[in-house]
Write a protein that holds these residues in place. Structure first.
Motif, PDB file in Angstrom:
ATOM      1  N   THR A 330       0.836  -1.200   0.000  1.00  0.00           N
ATOM      2  CA  THR A 330       0.000   0.000   0.000  1.00  0.00           C
ATOM      3  C   THR A 330       0.871   1.251   0.000  1.00  0.00           C
ATOM      4  O   THR A 330       2.094   1.173   0.077  1.00  0.00           O
ATOM      5  N   ALA A 331       0.229   2.410  -0.092  1.00  0.00           N
ATOM      6  CA  ALA A 331       0.846   3.744  -0.147  1.00  0.00           C
ATOM      7  C   ALA A 331       1.472   3.973  -1.523  1.00  0.00           C
ATOM      8  O   ALA A 331       1.414   3.115  -2.405  1.00  0.00           O
ATOM      9  N   GLU A 335       1.483   0.951  -3.994  1.00  0.00           N
ATOM     10  CA  GLU A 335       0.318   0.876  -4.870  1.00  0.00           C
ATOM     11  C   GLU A 335       0.669   1.042  -6.346  1.00  0.00           C
ATOM     12  O   GLU A 335      -0.061   0.559  -7.216  1.00  0.00           O
ATOM     13  N   ASN A 336       1.791   1.732  -6.638  1.00  0.00           N
ATOM     14  CA  ASN A 336       2.051   2.124  -8.026  1.00  0.00           C
ATOM     15  C   ASN A 336       3.312   1.539  -8.651  1.00  0.00           C
ATOM     16  O   ASN A 336       3.424   1.519  -9.879  1.00  0.00           O
ATOM     17  N   ARG A 363      -2.891  -1.287 -13.503  1.00  0.00           N
ATOM     18  CA  ARG A 363      -3.010  -0.114 -12.632  1.00  0.00           C
ATOM     19  C   ARG A 363      -4.482   0.088 -12.294  1.00  0.00           C
ATOM     20  O   ARG A 363      -5.333   0.118 -13.170  1.00  0.00           O
ATOM     21  N   SER A 364      -4.757   0.233 -11.012  1.00  0.00           N
ATOM     22  CA  SER A 364      -6.138   0.375 -10.571  1.00  0.00           C
ATOM     23  C   SER A 364      -6.170   1.047  -9.204  1.00  0.00           C
ATOM     24  O   SER A 364      -5.218   0.930  -8.428  1.00  0.00           O
ATOM     25  N   ASP A 365      -7.270   1.742  -8.934  1.00  0.00           N
ATOM     26  CA  ASP A 365      -7.469   2.345  -7.615  1.00  0.00           C
ATOM     27  C   ASP A 365      -8.219   1.408  -6.675  1.00  0.00           C
ATOM     28  O   ASP A 365      -8.516   1.772  -5.535  1.00  0.00           O
ATOM     29  N   GLU A 366      -8.525   0.206  -7.152  1.00  0.00           N
ATOM     30  CA  GLU A 366      -9.300  -0.745  -6.362  1.00  0.00           C
ATOM     31  C   GLU A 366      -8.393  -1.794  -5.722  1.00  0.00           C
ATOM     32  O   GLU A 366      -7.352  -2.165  -6.284  1.00  0.00           O
ATOM     33  N   PRO A 367      -8.764  -2.297  -4.555  1.00  0.00           N
ATOM     34  CA  PRO A 367      -8.018  -3.415  -3.959  1.00  0.00           C
ATOM     35  C   PRO A 367      -8.037  -4.607  -4.910  1.00  0.00           C
ATOM     36  O   PRO A 367      -9.067  -4.894  -5.525  1.00  0.00           O
ATOM     37  N   PRO A 383      -5.074  -0.007  -1.873  1.00  0.00           N
ATOM     38  CA  PRO A 383      -4.900   1.435  -1.654  1.00  0.00           C
ATOM     39  C   PRO A 383      -5.322   1.831  -0.243  1.00  0.00           C
ATOM     40  O   PRO A 383      -6.391   1.446   0.229  1.00  0.00           O
ATOM     41  N   THR A 384      -4.450   2.564   0.425  1.00  0.00           N
ATOM     42  CA  THR A 384      -4.758   2.971   1.790  1.00  0.00           C
ATOM     43  C   THR A 384      -5.704   4.164   1.786  1.00  0.00           C
ATOM     44  O   THR A 384      -5.819   4.883   0.789  1.00  0.00           O
ATOM     45  N   ASP A 385      -6.390   4.360   2.884  1.00  0.00           N
ATOM     46  CA  ASP A 385      -7.313   5.486   3.021  1.00  0.00           C
ATOM     47  C   ASP A 385      -7.313   5.912   4.487  1.00  0.00           C
ATOM     48  O   ASP A 385      -8.224   5.595   5.253  1.00  0.00           O
ATOM     49  N   GLU A 386      -6.271   6.633   4.880  1.00  0.00           N
ATOM     50  CA  GLU A 386      -6.114   7.017   6.272  1.00  0.00           C
ATOM     51  C   GLU A 386      -7.204   7.988   6.723  1.00  0.00           C
ATOM     52  O   GLU A 386      -7.653   7.948   7.869  1.00  0.00           O
ATOM     53  N   GLU A 387      -7.638   8.862   5.815  1.00  0.00           N
ATOM     54  CA  GLU A 387      -8.683   9.824   6.184  1.00  0.00           C
ATOM     55  C   GLU A 387     -10.003   9.115   6.465  1.00  0.00           C
ATOM     56  O   GLU A 387     -10.701   9.433   7.431  1.00  0.00           O
TER      57      GLU A 387
END
Length: 405
Positions: A330-331, A335-336, A363-367, A383-387
């Motif tokens: 992640t991060a 992720e990239n 490449r994707s924004d999805e797990p 992809p992490t989502d700390e917020e």
């Protein structure tokens, strides 16, 4: 309509990152950043998600109070102001919570005093976090303010993992122990990985690799952290963008005695001039990979050192957990950077780890899973989502629920 919104604030020494979320579905209503606070060239970038069209403002912002007032004004323009009855709470990222804070905590004077007491072990972060909290309290003194600590997720580590092997009295007197950081990310990603596998987090053992400019690994057993790579400070552990990670502590004494360097100079060296940037002059993995493709030997060596340390932690945490169901990247880098993921797992087939090259290249924004179906251990990109994690924990606390799934 019941209060369902949470404002998440991440206050740095000269910046404020913020997101407003609707916790009925976890959607974002607005995001933004104020930077260069205290300078004549302060900048605010605000994006209401309803339109997706950003607004920018530049000028002088004297302090965090001025910055948060400007944020409040931008939110009000979109009908999302801090005075809205739909705002349930404000969640604050606080970097260091020590041993005391093991979960999200409603902020009162005693909590503020303890965060302040921890400043010596987090001198760059906790003062800024405190400033953001006090400013938000002044703007909405009637609203619950919740601290979500980077260190909290790691407080489940056993003493065998958290203690350094130094004199106990000295360690206790100066609060020297391994606290760990990036906890909100490790909590979110470990839970999201279990969901990706279709399992309950309590049934899953995960090695989480949070690889950004700062980088950390964690061993998560049944939803609880049992080890993590960062320690008293974020300097310990993996090779990072500008931080050295693990090394012989006697290097410090050598630099003082032989190199004539001061403690401040060594601190700057290890935190800001080491890691990838110290090894090859770049801390951007994309640039390092470009240089490698052009045959740059120094960039290749930096990459190899980075991967070597990463593999050591994967192997170590495999041993700590005994059984591993998944390794999650992640991060930003995790992720990239597909070459990092491929290289980190290469040669670990005996441990049940493998990466499918085609899945890894997507490449994707999805797990997603990037391991072959036949692999004994899943390899995932999450992809992490700390917020969202901070908002989720904040909302659960103020609504009297600890169900964070």
């Amino acid at each position: 309509m019941s209060s369902s919104r949470v404002l998440v604030l991440n206050s740095g020494s000269s910046s404020v990152k913020y997101q407003l979320l609707d916790m009925r579905d976890g959607s974002r209503l607005a995001v933004g950043l104020v930077e260069r606070i205290g300078e004549e060239t302060s900048r605010l970038k605000h994006t209401p998600l309803a339109t997706g069209e950003s607004r920018e403002w530049t000028g002088a912002m004297a302090d965090h109070e001025a910055a948060l007032k400007a944020v409040s004004e931008e939110l009000t323009r979109d009908g999302l102001g801090l005075d809205s009855p739909e705002l349930a709470a404000i969640g604050h990222r606080v970097v260091h919570g020590g041993k005391l804070f093991t979960e999200p905590t409603v902020i009162d004077d005693a909590v503020l005093a303890e965060i302040e007491r921890l400043i010596p072990v987090a001198p760059l972060h906790n003062p800024a976090n405190l400033t953001g909290i006090r400013t938000a309290q002044a703007l909405r003194p009637d609203l619950p303010q919740v601290a979500v600590f980077d260190t909290a997720f790691h407080t489940t580590m056993p003493e065998s993992a958290a203690r350094y092997a130094i004199d106990v009295k000295t360690a206790d007197e100066h609060r020297i122990r391994r606290y760990g950081f990036h906890g909100t990310s490790h909590a979110y990603v470990s839970r999201a990985t279990a969901e990706l596998l279709g399992k309950d987090p309590s049934d899953v053992n995960v090695i989480v690799l949070h690889l950004g400019n700062g980088a950390s690994a964690s061993a998560v057993e049944g939803g609880r952290c049992v080890d993590t790579s960062m320690g008293l400070t974020p300097l310990e552990g993996l090779v990072m963008g500008t931080r050295s990670g693990d090394m012989d502590p006697a290097v410090i004494f050598h630099l003082m005695r032989v190199g004539g360097m001061s403690t401040d100079e060594i601190d700057t060296l290890l935190n800001k001039k080491s890691g990838l940037i110290g090894l090859c002059g770049d801390n951007d993995m994309r640039e390092i990979r470009r240089r490698i493709d052009e045959g740059d030997e120094q960039a290749q060596l930096a990459f190899d050192i980075y991967i070597h340390r990463l593999k050591k932690y994967i192997g170590a945490y495999y041993a700590v957990l005994g059984r591993v169901d998944a390794v999650a990247f992640t991060a930003g880098v995790g992720e990239n950077a597909s070459p990092v993921r491929e290289a980190a797992v290469a040669g670990l087939e005996a441990l049940g780890l493998a990466v499918d090259s085609e899945l890894n290249a997507v490449r994707s924004d999805e797990p997603r899973l990037i391991s072959p179906e036949s692999a004994r251990v899943a390899v995932a990109v999450v992809p992490t989502d700390e917020e969202l994690e901070i908002a989720t924990q904040t909302y659960a606390l103020v609504n009297g629920s600890r169900n964070l799934t």
